[in-house]
Structure formats: structure tokens, C-alpha cells
Design a protein around this motif. Sequence first.
Motif, PDB file in Angstrom:
ATOM      1  N   ARG A   1      14.194 -36.235  20.784  1.00 53.45           N
ATOM      2  CA  ARG A   1      14.053 -34.848  21.326  1.00 53.45           C
ATOM      3  C   ARG A   1      12.960 -34.774  22.172  1.00 53.45           C
ATOM      4  O   ARG A   1      11.710 -35.338  21.785  1.00 53.45           O
ATOM      5  N   GLN A   2      13.014 -34.201  23.493  1.00 52.05           N
ATOM      6  CA  GLN A   2      11.967 -34.110  24.336  1.00 52.05           C
ATOM      7  C   GLN A   2      10.640 -33.414  23.961  1.00 52.05           C
ATOM      8  O   GLN A   2       9.560 -33.962  24.136  1.00 52.05           O
ATOM      9  N   ALA A   3      10.916 -32.450  22.942  1.00 54.81           N
ATOM     10  CA  ALA A   3       9.490 -31.777  22.270  1.00 54.81           C
ATOM     11  C   ALA A   3       8.770 -32.737  21.564  1.00 54.81           C
ATOM     12  O   ALA A   3       7.784 -32.770  21.324  1.00 54.81           O
TER      13      ALA A   3
ATOM     14  N   GLU B   1       9.215 -25.016  20.806  1.00 48.96           N
ATOM     15  CA  GLU B   1       9.622 -25.518  21.724  1.00 48.96           C
ATOM     16  C   GLU B   1      11.032 -25.620  22.210  1.00 48.96           C
ATOM     17  O   GLU B   1      11.254 -25.300  23.597  1.00 48.96           O
ATOM     18  N   GLU B   2      11.817 -25.761  21.130  1.00 42.22           N
ATOM     19  CA  GLU B   2      13.330 -25.691  21.637  1.00 42.22           C
ATOM     20  C   GLU B   2      13.585 -24.450  21.842  1.00 42.22           C
ATOM     21  O   GLU B   2      14.484 -24.050  22.763  1.00 42.22           O
TER      22      GLU B   2
ATOM     23  N   CYS C   1      18.338 -35.774  14.456  1.00 46.95           N
ATOM     24  CA  CYS C   1      18.805 -34.424  14.840  1.00 46.95           C
ATOM     25  C   CYS C   1      18.878 -34.301  16.365  1.00 46.95           C
ATOM     26  O   CYS C   1      19.052 -33.211  16.886  1.00 46.95           O
ATOM     27  N   ALA C   2      18.481 -35.477  17.195  1.00 52.11           N
ATOM     28  CA  ALA C   2      18.550 -35.472  18.417  1.00 52.11           C
ATOM     29  C   ALA C   2      19.867 -35.208  18.969  1.00 52.11           C
ATOM     30  O   ALA C   2      20.536 -35.982  18.725  1.00 52.11           O
ATOM     31  N   PRO C   3      20.224 -34.207  19.713  1.00 50.19           N
ATOM     32  CA  PRO C   3      21.384 -33.826  19.985  1.00 50.19           C
ATOM     33  C   PRO C   3      22.285 -34.910  20.770  1.00 50.19           C
ATOM     34  O   PRO C   3      23.439 -34.849  20.826  1.00 50.19           O
ATOM     35  N   GLY C   4      21.613 -35.598  21.796  1.00 53.32           N
ATOM     36  CA  GLY C   4      22.322 -36.618  22.325  1.00 53.32           C
ATOM     37  C   GLY C   4      22.681 -37.877  21.567  1.00 53.32           C
ATOM     38  O   GLY C   4      23.063 -39.082  22.170  1.00 53.32           O
ATOM     39  N   THR C   5      22.222 -38.087  20.188  1.00 47.47           N
ATOM     40  CA  THR C   5      22.365 -39.299  19.484  1.00 47.47           C
ATOM     41  C   THR C   5      23.702 -39.596  19.342  1.00 47.47           C
ATOM     42  O   THR C   5      24.371 -39.023  18.586  1.00 47.47           O
ATOM     43  N   ASP C   6      23.928 -40.974  19.408  1.00 46.51           N
ATOM     44  CA  ASP C   6      25.276 -41.543  18.710  1.00 46.51           C
ATOM     45  C   ASP C   6      24.912 -42.110  17.184  1.00 46.51           C
ATOM     46  O   ASP C   6      23.641 -41.868  17.052  1.00 46.51           O
ATOM     47  N   ASP C   7      25.965 -42.539  16.977  1.00 42.62           N
ATOM     48  CA  ASP C   7      25.580 -43.521  15.251  1.00 42.62           C
ATOM     49  C   ASP C   7      24.431 -44.334  15.601  1.00 42.62           C
ATOM     50  O   ASP C   7      24.156 -44.779  16.632  1.00 42.62           O
ATOM     51  N   LEU C   8      23.389 -44.632  14.384  1.00 47.29           N
ATOM     52  CA  LEU C   8      22.398 -45.194  14.351  1.00 47.29           C
ATOM     53  C   LEU C   8      22.888 -46.591  14.374  1.00 47.29           C
ATOM     54  O   LEU C   8      23.960 -46.873  13.824  1.00 47.29           O
ATOM     55  N   PRO C   9      22.121 -47.605  15.165  1.00 46.27           N
ATOM     56  CA  PRO C   9      22.625 -48.849  15.068  1.00 46.27           C
ATOM     57  C   PRO C   9      22.682 -49.363  13.831  1.00 46.27           C
ATOM     58  O   PRO C   9      22.068 -49.076  12.827  1.00 46.27           O
ATOM     59  N   ALA C  10      23.494 -50.419  13.447  1.00 43.80           N
ATOM     60  CA  ALA C  10      23.834 -51.096  12.144  1.00 43.80           C
ATOM     61  C   ALA C  10      22.246 -51.572  11.492  1.00 43.80           C
ATOM     62  O   ALA C  10      22.225 -51.699  10.523  1.00 43.80           O
ATOM     63  N   GLU C  11      21.613 -52.257  12.479  1.00 44.59           N
ATOM     64  CA  GLU C  11      20.338 -52.694  11.932  1.00 44.59           C
ATOM     65  C   GLU C  11      19.276 -52.130  12.604  1.00 44.59           C
ATOM     66  O   GLU C  11      19.155 -52.138  13.880  1.00 44.59           O
ATOM     67  N   LEU C  12      18.238 -51.312  11.939  1.00 50.51           N
ATOM     68  CA  LEU C  12      16.975 -50.995  12.707  1.00 50.51           C
ATOM     69  C   LEU C  12      16.066 -51.838  12.379  1.00 50.51           C
ATOM     70  O   LEU C  12      15.968 -52.617  11.457  1.00 50.51           O
ATOM     71  N   PRO C  13      14.745 -51.583  13.251  1.00 47.25           N
ATOM     72  CA  PRO C  13      13.824 -52.715  13.071  1.00 47.25           C
ATOM     73  C   PRO C  13      13.121 -52.630  11.482  1.00 47.25           C
ATOM     74  O   PRO C  13      13.345 -51.540  10.925  1.00 47.25           O
TER      75      PRO C  13
END
Length: 256
Positions: free
Chosen positions: A18-20, A108-109, A48-60
Amino acid sequence: MSAKQITVLPLGLRVSIRQAVFDAVTASPVLGLARSAEDADVLLVDACAPGTDDLPAELPPLPRIVLSVPAADRAPAGSFAAEVAVREAGATGSPHRWCVLRCAAFGEELAWSVQYETAGAFYTAWQPAGAPWVAAADVVELVGRLVTEPDRWQAAYDVTGPATVAMAEVSELLHGLHDRPMPYVRLDEESLVSAMEQVGFAPDYAARRAGYMVWTTSAPGRPEVSSLPAEALGRPAVPLADYLLTAARSTLADAH
């Protein structure tokens, strides 16, 4: 571990923050944005970023701090908060160290909503009882502290401001924005979605944003005031009254 850098998947890609949160990280004297996972100490996942799609299968392969919403595991199936619960589980279901911060709604939101004032009134889906609004800068400072405290890992915490502030009081705090009252008018979730679509927001974004607002200010998703920020930061959490007007003025300036 040093908390000199924090890596995020940049705004505008499949996973955003989120921008905040982004603004608070870039303004932080403790944290910084890493150029790559190789340069980073910790991964910040804003589930909970409103524009988020599903998380990638592998995160760093990094220790991760996950920003979530309170009581997401009790949210109705198909709701935005239930989506957040799935992302939270996905981000913590790994061998890497993790810590979940289930944050109350950011002040801020709340301030972001003032740009949609209509006929002098504050039309919004934030619910009448409000929330224990938390400052994004406090959350980011808390991230910096938790990274260096090994006893805090593998756990989830509610994170709030110092007091619950109802929307009637929010209206009073916003009086100084235009030197006149700004009465609060409650919109139901569907009405806000429709209004956001009419001004150009994508339907999915509008639905997630409205769902987030309603959940975090409704009884099931509104947490009790948490002692964690004061304990971890060594000072009281910043009250909404200290920054709401400044954030609202900044929002209006950016909108124009």
C-alpha cells in the motif's frame, strides 16, 4: 541482523504494498528499499494491499514480515479479508523465519478517503464505530525493531494505534481541513464499490478496497487496542489526531 534495508516487490507488479506503507518505508531513518533480494535483510509482504493478486509460488528465501488484517481467519468465505488470510498463510508456510503484524486500519488510508468529499460531507464505507487507527510510520518502525528481536519471530501480533476513534470524532478532527464541519455519511460496501467504479477504479480494486474498509471498522475485524507498539517502540503509539489533518491535506494536494 541489521535492519538497514527491506526488500519489497515493487508497486505496479503482481504483488504490491500500500502507498502508505511505501511512503513510510522511504521516509524511515532505519529501513531502506533494497535493489534486489541479494541486497536485503528481510522481505516485507503486504498481504492486504488491495491490488494484490495471489502471491507467487516462490518468494525470495529471506526472513519475512507479513502485514495482514486482524481476525482474517474468521472472515466470511469469499470476502477480501478471507483472501488476506490465504495470503498470510502462504507467506508463513515456509522454513524461513516469519512474523505477522495484523494491523488495524491505517490513519493515512482514512485520510485518503477525504478526496471523495461530496457536498461538504464525508461519504465513506468506514463503519461508524471506527478503528484503533494506526500510523503507517509506527508500523514501519515496528518492523525495524522486530527484525532485530529473535524472540518475536514465528508469531502473529495485533498492531493498533493508542485508542479507537469513531467516525463522529473523525469528522470533528477533519473540521480544520476546510474550517467547517465535515459530517460523516456511511455508505454500504456495495455503494462504495459502485461509486469507485464510476470515478474510474477497476472493479476488483474497488471491491477489495471497500471490503478492507468495512472489515477493519466492523466488530469482527476491529481489534482491541494492542500494547505491542508501545512495548516494542518504547513510546506510545502516535494518536490519530496528531497526523490525520496533515495526511488529509497531503492527499488533497496530491489529488490536484
